[in-house]
Design a protein around this motif. Structure first.
Motif, PDB file in Angstrom:
ATOM      1  N   LYS A  36       0.845  -1.188   0.000  1.00  0.00           N
ATOM      2  CA  LYS A  36       0.000   0.000   0.000  1.00  0.00           C
ATOM      3  C   LYS A  36       0.884   1.242   0.000  1.00  0.00           C
ATOM      4  CE  LYS A  36      -3.763  -2.064   2.642  1.00  0.00           C
ATOM      5  NZ  LYS A  36      -4.432  -2.086   3.944  1.00  0.00           N
ATOM      6  N   GLN A  39      -2.091   5.130   1.818  1.00  0.00           N
ATOM      7  CA  GLN A  39      -3.346   4.517   2.272  1.00  0.00           C
ATOM      8  C   GLN A  39      -4.121   3.831   1.150  1.00  0.00           C
ATOM      9  OE1 GLN A  39      -2.991   4.616   5.335  1.00  0.00           O
ATOM     10  NE2 GLN A  39      -3.071   6.603   6.320  1.00  0.00           N
ATOM     11  N   ASN A  79      14.624   9.390   5.865  1.00  0.00           N
ATOM     12  CA  ASN A  79      15.899   9.739   6.498  1.00  0.00           C
ATOM     13  C   ASN A  79      16.470   8.616   7.360  1.00  0.00           C
ATOM     14  OD1 ASN A  79      16.281  12.277   5.452  1.00  0.00           O
ATOM     15  ND2 ASN A  79      15.119  13.303   7.076  1.00  0.00           N
ATOM     16  N   ASN A  80      15.601   8.009   8.189  1.00  0.00           N
ATOM     17  CA  ASN A  80      16.167   7.101   9.192  1.00  0.00           C
ATOM     18  C   ASN A  80      16.339   5.668   8.711  1.00  0.00           C
ATOM     19  OD1 ASN A  80      13.430   6.371   9.296  1.00  0.00           O
ATOM     20  ND2 ASN A  80      13.070   7.898  10.909  1.00  0.00           N
ATOM     21  N   MET A  96       5.572  -4.488   7.541  1.00  0.00           N
ATOM     22  CA  MET A  96       6.563  -3.434   7.758  1.00  0.00           C
ATOM     23  C   MET A  96       6.101  -2.179   7.023  1.00  0.00           C
ATOM     24  SD  MET A  96       9.295  -2.612   9.249  1.00  0.00           S
ATOM     25  CE  MET A  96       9.871  -0.933   9.231  1.00  0.00           C
ATOM     26  N   ALA A  97       6.258  -1.051   7.691  1.00  0.00           N
ATOM     27  CA  ALA A  97       5.847   0.204   7.062  1.00  0.00           C
ATOM     28  C   ALA A  97       7.014   1.174   7.044  1.00  0.00           C
ATOM     29  CB  ALA A  97       4.675   0.818   7.823  1.00  0.00           C
ATOM     30  N   CYS A  98       7.120   1.925   5.979  1.00  0.00           N
ATOM     31  CA  CYS A  98       7.989   3.101   5.970  1.00  0.00           C
ATOM     32  C   CYS A  98       7.053   4.271   6.277  1.00  0.00           C
ATOM     33  CB  CYS A  98       8.661   3.283   4.615  1.00  0.00           C
ATOM     34  SG  CYS A  98       9.667   4.790   4.588  1.00  0.00           S
ATOM     35  N   LEU A  99       7.069   4.706   7.529  1.00  0.00           N
ATOM     36  CA  LEU A  99       6.110   5.729   7.955  1.00  0.00           C
ATOM     37  C   LEU A  99       6.306   7.052   7.208  1.00  0.00           C
ATOM     38  CD1 LEU A  99       6.106   4.947  11.791  1.00  0.00           C
ATOM     39  CD2 LEU A  99       4.413   4.259  10.099  1.00  0.00           C
ATOM     40  N   PRO A 100       7.552   7.555   7.084  1.00  0.00           N
ATOM     41  CA  PRO A 100       7.696   8.847   6.388  1.00  0.00           C
ATOM     42  C   PRO A 100       7.230   8.789   4.924  1.00  0.00           C
ATOM     43  CG  PRO A 100       9.690   8.308   7.628  1.00  0.00           C
ATOM     44  CD  PRO A 100       8.832   7.087   7.622  1.00  0.00           C
ATOM     45  N   GLN A 102       5.059   6.598   3.777  1.00  0.00           N
ATOM     46  CA  GLN A 102       3.671   6.110   3.745  1.00  0.00           C
ATOM     47  C   GLN A 102       3.506   4.860   2.879  1.00  0.00           C
ATOM     48  OE1 GLN A 102       0.569   8.240   4.932  1.00  0.00           O
ATOM     49  NE2 GLN A 102       2.209   8.747   6.354  1.00  0.00           N
ATOM     50  N   VAL A 103       4.476   3.946   2.980  1.00  0.00           N
ATOM     51  CA  VAL A 103       4.404   2.693   2.231  1.00  0.00           C
ATOM     52  C   VAL A 103       4.334   1.524   3.215  1.00  0.00           C
ATOM     53  CG1 VAL A 103       5.610   1.142   0.624  1.00  0.00           C
ATOM     54  CG2 VAL A 103       5.643   3.618   0.236  1.00  0.00           C
ATOM     55  N   ILE A 104       3.380   0.609   3.007  1.00  0.00           N
ATOM     56  CA  ILE A 104       3.190  -0.553   3.872  1.00  0.00           C
ATOM     57  C   ILE A 104       3.367  -1.822   3.043  1.00  0.00           C
ATOM     58  CG2 ILE A 104       1.587  -1.785   5.402  1.00  0.00           C
ATOM     59  CD1 ILE A 104       0.095   0.864   5.800  1.00  0.00           C
TER      60      ILE A 104
ATOM     61  N   PHE B  36      -3.040   0.443   8.093  1.00  0.00           N
ATOM     62  CA  PHE B  36      -2.890   1.802   7.571  1.00  0.00           C
ATOM     63  C   PHE B  36      -2.000   2.582   8.527  1.00  0.00           C
ATOM     64  CE2 PHE B  36      -6.899   1.299   9.861  1.00  0.00           C
ATOM     65  CZ  PHE B  36      -6.803   2.246  10.863  1.00  0.00           C
ATOM     66  N   ILE B  37      -1.607   3.753   8.108  1.00  0.00           N
ATOM     67  CA  ILE B  37      -0.738   4.583   8.932  1.00  0.00           C
ATOM     68  C   ILE B  37      -1.579   5.687   9.562  1.00  0.00           C
ATOM     69  CG2 ILE B  37       1.214   6.191   8.910  1.00  0.00           C
ATOM     70  CD1 ILE B  37       2.348   4.453   6.576  1.00  0.00           C
ATOM     71  N   LEU B  42       2.052   2.396  12.519  1.00  0.00           N
ATOM     72  CA  LEU B  42       1.316   1.406  11.743  1.00  0.00           C
ATOM     73  C   LEU B  42       0.160   0.867  12.577  1.00  0.00           C
ATOM     74  CD1 LEU B  42       1.176  -0.437   9.195  1.00  0.00           C
ATOM     75  CD2 LEU B  42       2.638  -2.033  10.438  1.00  0.00           C
ATOM     76  N   GLU B 135       9.130  12.264  11.913  1.00  0.00           N
ATOM     77  CA  GLU B 135      10.511  12.030  11.464  1.00  0.00           C
ATOM     78  C   GLU B 135      11.439  12.146  12.668  1.00  0.00           C
ATOM     79  OE1 GLU B 135      12.996  11.309   7.991  1.00  0.00           O
ATOM     80  OE2 GLU B 135      10.860  11.232   8.318  1.00  0.00           O
ATOM     81  N   LYS B 138      18.083  13.824  14.327  1.00  0.00           N
ATOM     82  CA  LYS B 138      19.377  13.220  14.002  1.00  0.00           C
ATOM     83  C   LYS B 138      20.447  13.584  15.021  1.00  0.00           C
ATOM     84  CE  LYS B 138      18.587  13.490   9.016  1.00  0.00           C
ATOM     85  NZ  LYS B 138      18.980  14.189   7.776  1.00  0.00           N
TER      86      LYS B 138
END
Lengths: 119, 352
Positions: A36, A39, A79-80, A96-100, A102-104, B36-37, B42, B135, B138
């Motif tokens: 996803k 969303q 970034n992280n 697993m999600a990349c929150l920044p 927005q990919v799940i 969903f986020i 998550l 985010e 750093k």
């Protein structure tokens, strides 16, 4: 009992064991991958098909790699890089999600080892 | 003779196949899972045995609930809590959006029970470290003088009084950040909402905060617990109806700077990340309580956690120290299942 008889019986026993393992045993390996972005469902692919998939996210493209019945975030514009550091997933129910960005990425399958992971 | 032998072989194979058919697999479940986020994490919702034509509507409503609570509970954006934080800049009394009152009252109680270790009034400190953003920061970490300056202001959850929707503020340095309770609170509220809509079997999770409604068919919901130093679920528990589990770990949100790790769980006594704990998992019937307690016990560390757990009404605790030593409360010992080939070493720590 002749040699041919023994071969036939051996083959039958192997067939039964093979059918049991493939059809009846409860294993937790995933079968499909659901992806996803923002969303929205963008792709559902087999975990058996090795490939790289470019997914457009909020920040840019995430590259999802499927290889040897496993899936991972191979690269991400975040970034992280938490999503990349998570590594490979193969069990049904893993997410697993990349929150920044927005990919799940979810591993789907019938026999989940856990209903959810507390982390 | 040859025909008889052939028939006997066919019969043997046939009987074996019949035997195999007796080991029938369970029927495929009517299970619908969505992810969903929301709230910077998550979210996963698992509906079991809900009518097919209801699933999409229920998942959409749950998603909207999370989005609304994300808006309402964000500390600095222009939502309900953001507005309260604006009003807290001066001592005095003001009206707050009613949606924010129950969580502030619950947070006051939990803060008091935890001897102030769970302290959502340190919003200024959390912002100074930069951990309030989706985010991660750093580094470098904030200057010590600035941390000391904020500590001297002594913001506490006992610095204000709630009467109805009115908040009387006695400390202009209090800024709320509900990051240590908000996800659990949202999970609890969504579970309540789904119950009112007729859902009898579901699992609602936002990162480490998970709440069970009913069962997964003929068995309880099974939750894996992540090890803090590798990404595998090294243990599991079964959640009974209306139970919630919460985990706080130093691996969730952190940054490394000059070879030192700074995690996001700040000790309100020092202003620095709590560094004696790797992870804490607790079980309670209220997901918000479990969320806040996991944070409080993480900050409490290896010596103090049993006392704080007792005060907060928590009986089931898995505590893993920064030295990787595992401690279990008696309640958790009786229900945890280790998923590793051999159970890891642990000690059972009674609560006072």
């Amino acid at each position: 009992m002749t040699l041919a008889d023994r071969i036939v019986l051996l083959f039958a026993a192997a067939l039964i064991i093979g059918l049991y393992v493939t059809l009846w045993s409860r294993h937790d390996a995933g079968t499909m991958v659901r992806i996803k972005s923002n969303q929205q469902l963008v792709n559902t692919v087999s975990l058996n098909d090795s490939q790289e998939i470019h997914i457009a996210g909020a920040l840019g493209d995430s590259i999802i790699e499927i290889k040897d019945h496993q899936v991972r975030f191979r690269s991400s514009p975040c970034n992280n890089k938490t999503c990349i550091l998570h590594g490979w997933m193969h069990q049904a129910g893993e997410v697993m999600a990349c929150l920044p960005n927005q990919v799940i990425v979810e591993v789907l399958g019938d026999n989940k080892k856990f209903d959810a992971i507390s982390f | 003779m040859q025909i008889n032998i052939l028939f006997s072989h066919i019969s043997i194979v046939g009987m074996l196949l019949l035997l195999l058919s007796g080991c029938d697999r369970p029927p495929s479940a009517n299970e619908q899972k969505d992810s969903f986020i929301a709230m910077g994490t998550l979210v996963e919702i698992d509906l079991y045995d809900v009518k097919n034509n209801e699933q999409a509507r229920l998942l959409d409503l749950a998603h909207k609930d999370f989005d609304y609570l994300d808006y309402a509970l964000h500390p600095w954006r222009a939502g309900s809590l953001g507005r309260v934080n604006q009003m807290m800049t001066a001592a005095g009394e003001f009206s707050a959006n009613p949606v924010i009152i129950p969580i502030l009252q619950q947070a006051q109680t939990l803060s008091r029970q935890s001897d102030g270790l769970f302290n959502p009034a340190i919003g200024h400190m959390i912002r100074l470290w930069g951990f309030q953003n989706d985010e991660l920061p750093k580094g470098p970490p904030p200057e010590d003088s600035k941390i000391k300056q904020l500590l001297a202001q002594k913001p506490s959850m006992q610095d204000f009084v709630i009467k109805g929707v009115r908040i009387a503020n006695n400390n202009e340095h209090v800024r709320f950040d509900l990051g240590a309770i908000g996800k659990g609170y949202a999970v609890e509220k969504v579970a309540e909402h789904l119950r009112t809509l007729g859902v009898t079997n579901a699992l609602i999770g936002a990162a480490g905060d998970i709440k069970a409604i009913g069962r997964h068919g003929d068995r309880p919901w099974k939750i894996g617990i992540q090890h803090p130093r590798n990404k595998t679920a090294f243990a599991s528990i079964q959640l009974q109806n209306n139970e919630a589990v919460s985990t706080s770990g130093d691996y969730e949100r952190f940054y490394d700077y000059n070879g030192k790790r700074y995690n996001h769980i700040l000790d309100p006594r020092t202003g620095y990340p709590a560094n004696h704990t790797a992870s804490v998992t607790v079980i309670h019937t209220n997901a918000a309580t479990a969320d806040a307690a996991a944070t409080a016990l993480f900050i409490a560390g290896p010596k103090l956690w049993p006392k704080i757990a007792k005060q907060m009404g928590i009986t089931d605790v898995l505590f893993i120290g920064i030295d990787a030593k595992i401690a279990l409360s008696p309640g958790m010992r009786d229900r945890i299942h280790f998923e590793t080939e051999s159970a890891p070493a642990f000690e059972v720590t009674p609560l006072p």
